[in-house]
Design an enzyme around this catalytic site. Structure first.
Site, PDB file in Angstrom:
ATOM      1  N   HIS A 108      -3.642 -22.614   3.870  1.00 22.95           N
ATOM      2  CA  HIS A 108      -4.615 -21.541   3.610  1.00 22.95           C
ATOM      3  C   HIS A 108      -5.634 -21.936   2.559  1.00 22.95           C
ATOM      4  O   HIS A 108      -6.308 -21.079   2.006  1.00 22.95           O
ATOM      5  CB  HIS A 108      -3.884 -20.253   3.187  1.00 22.95           C
ATOM      6  CG  HIS A 108      -3.139 -19.608   4.318  1.00 22.95           C
ATOM      7  ND1 HIS A 108      -2.213 -18.606   4.113  1.00 22.95           N
ATOM      8  CD2 HIS A 108      -3.172 -19.816   5.659  1.00 22.95           C
ATOM      9  CE1 HIS A 108      -1.721 -18.220   5.285  1.00 22.95           C
ATOM     10  NE2 HIS A 108      -2.282 -18.952   6.240  1.00 22.95           N
ATOM     11  N   GLY A 175      10.015 -17.488   0.123  1.00 27.07           N
ATOM     12  CA  GLY A 175       9.084 -16.613  -0.580  1.00 27.07           C
ATOM     13  C   GLY A 175       7.919 -16.135   0.247  1.00 27.07           C
ATOM     14  O   GLY A 175       6.811 -15.982  -0.271  1.00 27.07           O
TER      15      GLY A 175
HETATM   16  C1  BV8 Z   1      -5.988 -17.059  12.372  1.00 26.72           C
HETATM   17  C2  BV8 Z   1      -6.590 -15.844   1.795  1.00 26.72           C
HETATM   18  C3  BV8 Z   1      -6.920 -17.836  14.420  1.00 26.72           C
HETATM   19  C4  BV8 Z   1      -6.260 -16.909   0.856  1.00 26.72           C
HETATM   20  C5  BV8 Z   1      -4.927 -15.080   3.359  1.00 26.72           C
HETATM   21  C6  BV8 Z   1      -1.150 -13.859  15.900  1.00 26.72           C
HETATM   22  C7  BV8 Z   1      -1.476 -15.208  15.997  1.00 26.72           C
HETATM   23  C8  BV8 Z   1      -2.526 -15.725  15.242  1.00 26.72           C
HETATM   24  C9  BV8 Z   1      -3.255 -14.914  14.383  1.00 26.72           C
HETATM   25  C10 BV8 Z   1      -2.930 -13.571  14.273  1.00 26.72           C
HETATM   26  C11 BV8 Z   1      -1.884 -13.051  15.038  1.00 26.72           C
HETATM   27  N1  BV8 Z   1      -1.794 -11.732  14.742  1.00 26.72           N
HETATM   28  C12 BV8 Z   1      -2.742 -11.423  13.812  1.00 26.72           C
HETATM   29  C13 BV8 Z   1      -3.456 -12.510  13.515  1.00 26.72           C
HETATM   30  C14 BV8 Z   1      -4.573 -12.561  12.582  1.00 26.72           C
HETATM   31  C15 BV8 Z   1      -4.152 -12.786  11.125  1.00 26.72           C
HETATM   32  C16 BV8 Z   1      -2.837 -12.163  10.774  1.00 26.72           C
HETATM   33  O1  BV8 Z   1      -1.815 -12.822  10.780  1.00 26.72           O
HETATM   34  N2  BV8 Z   1      -2.852 -10.891  10.406  1.00 26.72           N
HETATM   35  C17 BV8 Z   1      -1.622 -10.232   9.999  1.00 26.72           C
HETATM   36  C18 BV8 Z   1      -1.808  -9.513   8.684  1.00 26.72           C
HETATM   37  C19 BV8 Z   1      -1.191  -9.330  11.136  1.00 26.72           C
HETATM   38  N3  BV8 Z   1      -4.101 -14.203  10.856  1.00 26.72           N
HETATM   39  C20 BV8 Z   1      -5.242 -14.857  10.543  1.00 26.72           C
HETATM   40  O2  BV8 Z   1      -6.328 -14.319  10.528  1.00 26.72           O
HETATM   41  C21 BV8 Z   1      -5.121 -16.344  10.231  1.00 26.72           C
HETATM   42  N4  BV8 Z   1      -6.060 -17.055  11.051  1.00 26.72           N
HETATM   43  O3  BV8 Z   1      -5.150 -16.428  12.955  1.00 26.72           O
HETATM   44  O4  BV8 Z   1      -6.969 -17.823  12.999  1.00 26.72           O
HETATM   45  C22 BV8 Z   1      -6.055 -18.952  14.851  1.00 26.72           C
HETATM   46  C23 BV8 Z   1      -4.678 -18.783  14.964  1.00 26.72           C
HETATM   47  C24 BV8 Z   1      -3.893 -19.830  15.412  1.00 26.72           C
HETATM   48  C25 BV8 Z   1      -4.494 -21.028  15.751  1.00 26.72           C
HETATM   49  C26 BV8 Z   1      -5.873 -21.173  15.630  1.00 26.72           C
HETATM   50  C27 BV8 Z   1      -6.663 -20.142  15.185  1.00 26.72           C
HETATM   51  C28 BV8 Z   1      -5.514 -16.640   8.788  1.00 26.72           C
HETATM   52  C29 BV8 Z   1      -4.436 -16.175   7.861  1.00 26.72           C
HETATM   53  C30 BV8 Z   1      -4.776 -16.564   6.398  1.00 26.72           C
HETATM   54  C31 BV8 Z   1      -5.372 -15.396   5.729  1.00 26.72           C
HETATM   55  N5  BV8 Z   1      -5.576 -15.688   4.308  1.00 26.72           N
HETATM   56  N6  BV8 Z   1      -5.346 -15.106   2.098  1.00 26.72           N
HETATM   57  C32 BV8 Z   1      -5.854 -16.234  -0.435  1.00 26.72           C
HETATM   58  O5  BV8 Z   1      -6.705 -15.486  -0.968  1.00 26.72           O
HETATM   59  O6  BV8 Z   1      -4.729 -16.459  -0.877  1.00 26.72           O
HETATM   60  S1  BV8 Z   1      -3.549 -14.154   3.713  1.00 26.72           S
HETATM   61  C33 BV8 Z   1      -2.404 -14.087   2.457  1.00 26.72           C
HETATM   62  O7  BV8 Z   1      -1.141 -13.885   3.133  1.00 26.72           O
HETATM   63  C34 BV8 Z   1      -2.201 -15.351   1.643  1.00 26.72           C
HETATM   64  O8  BV8 Z   1      -2.826 -16.504   2.159  1.00 26.72           O
HETATM   65  C35 BV8 Z   1      -0.692 -15.540   1.706  1.00 26.72           C
HETATM   66  O9  BV8 Z   1      -0.367 -16.846   1.516  1.00 26.72           O
HETATM   67  C36 BV8 Z   1      -0.403 -15.065   3.076  1.00 26.72           C
HETATM   68  C37 BV8 Z   1       1.050 -14.806   3.379  1.00 26.72           C
HETATM   69  O10 BV8 Z   1       1.557 -13.881   2.411  1.00 26.72           O
HETATM   70  P1  BV8 Z   1       2.934 -14.250   1.682  1.00 26.72           P
HETATM   71  O11 BV8 Z   1       2.782 -15.573   1.039  1.00 26.72           O
HETATM   72  O12 BV8 Z   1       4.057 -14.077   2.632  1.00 26.72           O
HETATM   73  O13 BV8 Z   1       2.981 -13.150   0.525  1.00 26.72           O
HETATM   74  P2  BV8 Z   1       3.553 -11.649   0.634  1.00 26.72           P
HETATM   75  O14 BV8 Z   1       3.126 -10.938  -0.601  1.00 26.72           O
HETATM   76  O15 BV8 Z   1       3.211 -11.079   1.963  1.00 26.72           O
HETATM   77  O16 BV8 Z   1       5.155 -11.847   0.599  1.00 26.72           O
HETATM   78  C38 BV8 Z   1       5.781 -12.366  -0.568  1.00 26.72           C
HETATM   79  C39 BV8 Z   1       7.267 -12.455  -0.278  1.00 26.72           C
HETATM   80  O17 BV8 Z   1       7.897 -13.028  -1.425  1.00 26.72           O
HETATM   81  C40 BV8 Z   1       7.914 -11.107  -0.033  1.00 26.72           C
HETATM   82  O18 BV8 Z   1       8.785 -11.198   1.096  1.00 26.72           O
HETATM   83  C41 BV8 Z   1       8.739 -10.851  -1.308  1.00 26.72           C
HETATM   84  O19 BV8 Z   1       9.947 -10.166  -1.040  1.00 26.72           O
HETATM   85  C42 BV8 Z   1       9.038 -12.264  -1.762  1.00 26.72           C
HETATM   86  N7  BV8 Z   1       9.223 -12.387  -3.215  1.00 26.72           N
HETATM   87  C43 BV8 Z   1       8.622 -11.674  -4.202  1.00 26.72           C
HETATM   88  N8  BV8 Z   1       9.068 -12.118  -5.406  1.00 26.72           N
HETATM   89  C44 BV8 Z   1       9.931 -13.132  -5.162  1.00 26.72           C
HETATM   90  C45 BV8 Z   1      10.035 -13.308  -3.773  1.00 26.72           C
HETATM   91  N9  BV8 Z   1      10.844 -14.228  -3.205  1.00 26.72           N
HETATM   92  C46 BV8 Z   1      11.555 -15.012  -4.046  1.00 26.72           C
HETATM   93  N10 BV8 Z   1      11.513 -14.902  -5.391  1.00 26.72           N
HETATM   94  C47 BV8 Z   1      10.716 -13.994  -5.983  1.00 26.72           C
HETATM   95  N11 BV8 Z   1      10.701 -13.892  -7.331  1.00 26.72           N
END
Ligand code: BV8
Length: 235
Positions: A108, A175
């Site tokens: 990303h 994570g």
């Molecule tokens: C794309 C910007 C086309 C950077 C981010 C199906 C297939 C393909 C695409 C899609 C699809 N369905 C929907 C899509 C579109 C979309 C998508 O997924 N939407 C979702 C919301 C439904 N995806 C996209 O648009 C992607 N691009 O699809 O292009 C394509 C596809 C395939 C092939 C060719 C082309 C682009 C996605 C990237 C978006 N950019 N951010 C930035 O500013 O950082 S998203 C954002 O979410 C970040 O990048 C982050 O890395 C990412 C994932 O989040 P997580 O890391 O999981 O963080 P989160 O807070 O959600 O969870 C944290 C976890 O940690 C929790 O479970 C928590 O319990 C745990 N935790 C907390 N504390 C601790 C812990 N664990 C351990 N210890 C702790 N102490």
């Protein structure tokens, strides 16, 4: 514990949480404070580039002051002592590198890099960005943006990641909430290749049922213990 040769580790925001970096989807997370449509999409950047620069300037400033935690160091130790480890991170921070990880894919992008939409040059970037910032290569203004992958944009190195998932014998997800694709689908690709799949997280992710094994707890606790277990198994 069986011996594994080729290990793919997918990491998410939970790995950096104990380094003081906000996660995205926890109750007090980034998306509870900011609208992802406004600050993490090309359309949002088109509509209001200053708001997007403010968002990433705030995060970039934070990223220049954070340090790796025990989980980052444990993963760097696994790579150094076990071998055959590649980390695919969704995180845009530089904590894996700071902990010593060498084999790393930032799917990303990286908060401490910027690129020019006009000439596509990429630059290490540690200070604020603005629409008035000239590109160090082509000198044009208005085109510099954070080198991160926004929603709707294609993540980096997907071809290389697919090859790794096709050939790995162990896939470990750490994570991440399993919300964002295509990263959330990697476990399915690894399973299809016959790999064992393990989730290490604070709580069950959206894809928890897809994993062969799960270990829940804070990353700084569960990851070092997991690495000890892996290295012990390797003798
Ligand atoms: C794309 C910007 C086309 C950077 C981010 C199906 C297939 C393909 C695409 C899609 C699809 N369905 C929907 C899509 C579109 C979309 C998508 O997924 N939407 C979702 C919301 C439904 N995806 C996209 O648009 C992607 N691009 O699809 O292009 C394509 C596809 C395939 C092939 C060719 C082309 C682009 C996605 C990237 C978006 N950019 N951010 C930035 O500013 O950082 S998203 C954002 O979410 C970040 O990048 C982050 O890395 C990412 C994932 O989040 P997580 O890391 O999981 O963080 P989160 O807070 O959600 O969870 C944290 C976890 O940690 C929790 O479970 C928590 O319990 C745990 N935790 C907390 N504390 C601790 C812990 N664990 C351990 N210890 C702790 N102490």
């Amino acid at each position: 514990m069986p011996i594994y040769d080729r290990i793919v580790v997918l990491t998410g925001a939970g790995l950096s949480a104990e380094s003081g970096v906000s996660t995205f989807r926890d109750p007090a997370g980034i998306w509870a404070k900011y609208d992802w449509r406004e600050v993490a999409t090309p359309e949002g950047f088109e509509r209001n580039p200053d708001a997007v620069h403010d968002f990433y300037n705030m995060r970039r400033r934070l990223h220049t002051s954070i340090t790796p935690n025990a989980a980052h160091f444990a993963l760097a130790r696994l790579e150094a002592e076990h071998g055959g480890v590649v980390i695919v991170t969704q995180n845009v921070d530089a904590l894996h590198e700071a902990a010593g990880t060498k084999s790393l894919i930032h799917m990303h992008g990286e908060a401490l890099k910027a690129f020019c939409s006009y000439c596509a040059s990429r630059h290490a970037w540690h200070i604020d960005l603005a629409t008035s910032t000239p590109c160090p290569s082509c000198a044009k203004t208005g085109g510099m943006r954070p080198d991160v992958v926004w929603f709707g944009e294609t993540p980096y190195d997907l071809g290389r990641i697919s090859d790794l998932l096709l050939t790995c014998d162990l896939f470990v997800s750490i994570g991440t909430s399993g919300h964002v694709y295509p990263a959330a689908g990697f476990v399915t690709e690894a399973k299809a290749s016959g790999a064992r799949t393990i989730e290490l997280n604070l709580e069950p992710s959206q894809g928890a049922s897809l994993f062969d094994e799960a270990i829940y707890g804070p990353a700084t606790d569960v990851v070092p213990r997991f690495v000890e277990r892996m290295l012990g198994a390797n003798g």
